[in-house]
Design a protein around this motif. Sequence first.
Motif, short mmCIF file in Angstrom:
data_model
loop_
_atom_site.label_atom_id
_atom_site.label_comp_id
_atom_site.label_asym_id
_atom_site.label_seq_id
_atom_site.Cartn_x
_atom_site.Cartn_y
_atom_site.Cartn_z
N VAL A 4 0.87 -1.17 0.00
CA VAL A 4 0.00 0.00 0.00
C VAL A 4 0.91 1.23 0.00
O VAL A 4 1.80 1.33 0.85
N PRO A 25 -3.96 1.32 -2.97
CA PRO A 25 -4.04 0.07 -2.20
C PRO A 25 -3.42 -1.08 -2.98
O PRO A 25 -3.03 -0.93 -4.14
N HIS A 29 -7.38 -5.56 -3.62
CA HIS A 29 -8.14 -5.25 -2.41
C HIS A 29 -9.30 -4.33 -2.75
O HIS A 29 -9.12 -3.25 -3.33
N LEU A 32 -11.03 -0.07 1.22
CA LEU A 32 -9.98 0.90 1.52
C LEU A 32 -10.45 1.78 2.67
O LEU A 32 -11.58 2.28 2.64
N SER A 94 -5.82 -1.16 3.31
CA SER A 94 -6.69 -1.87 2.38
C SER A 94 -6.83 -3.32 2.80
O SER A 94 -6.00 -3.86 3.55
N GLN A 103 -5.74 -5.77 7.93
CA GLN A 103 -5.72 -4.58 7.11
C GLN A 103 -4.25 -4.22 6.89
O GLN A 103 -3.47 -4.16 7.82
#
Lengths: 114, 110
Positions: A4, A25, A29, A32, A94, A103
């Motif tokens: 990311v 991202p 994915h 976000l 993301s 995440q």
Amino acid sequence: DTGVSQDPRHKITKRGQNVTFRCDPISEHNRLYWYRQTLGQGPEFLTYFQNEAQLEKSRLLSDRFSAERPKGSFSTLEIQRTEQGDSAMYLCASILSRDSNEQFFGPGTRLTVL
Amino acid sequence: QKEVEQNSGPLSVPEGAIASLNCTYSDRGSQSFFWYRQYSGKSPELIMFIYSNGDKEDGRFTAQLNKASQYVSLLIRDSQPSDSATYLCAVPGQGGKLIFGQGTELSVKP
């Protein structure tokens, strides 16, 4: 490197100016998230997107803040008429929505409002 | 509104000792719990997550859940100076957003 990316990494601006941050991202994915983190605090949720749809905005997100995710790829966060209280680290994360375990955070954009 | 509370520390332990970090959560219905590590000036990175059905061990890290008292702990065995960081506890909220505590600063002294 989580995959990311965020740009810029640092931004210094004068009060009253507008600033825009970008988050790219991990390509597959579809969710976000944007968070804001001030010194000595944990990240606070601002808003999130599922593909291109903005599904939730925190009450922390005043009218001066706007976020977009055109075409469900990168996202931008704009702050208009910046105030000194906006100085913080802005984090993007993301996730592949069917995998809710992790995440992936970007490196963040540190904003300083003079 | 879900809340997560952590002692901000700093927590100081000697190298080789066990560091114990705690986190309390307000929502009794929380099903999963995350521990992130954040080095100064860097973004958070996930080190452990557990579900409400049990504890988890991963190398030197163990996450334990006490549902009755609504707290989650992270134990770091054989602490190293490289473990010095802020440890953030988080629970997922609606839409998968993470609700973080304020973080506990850990300092491991050589």
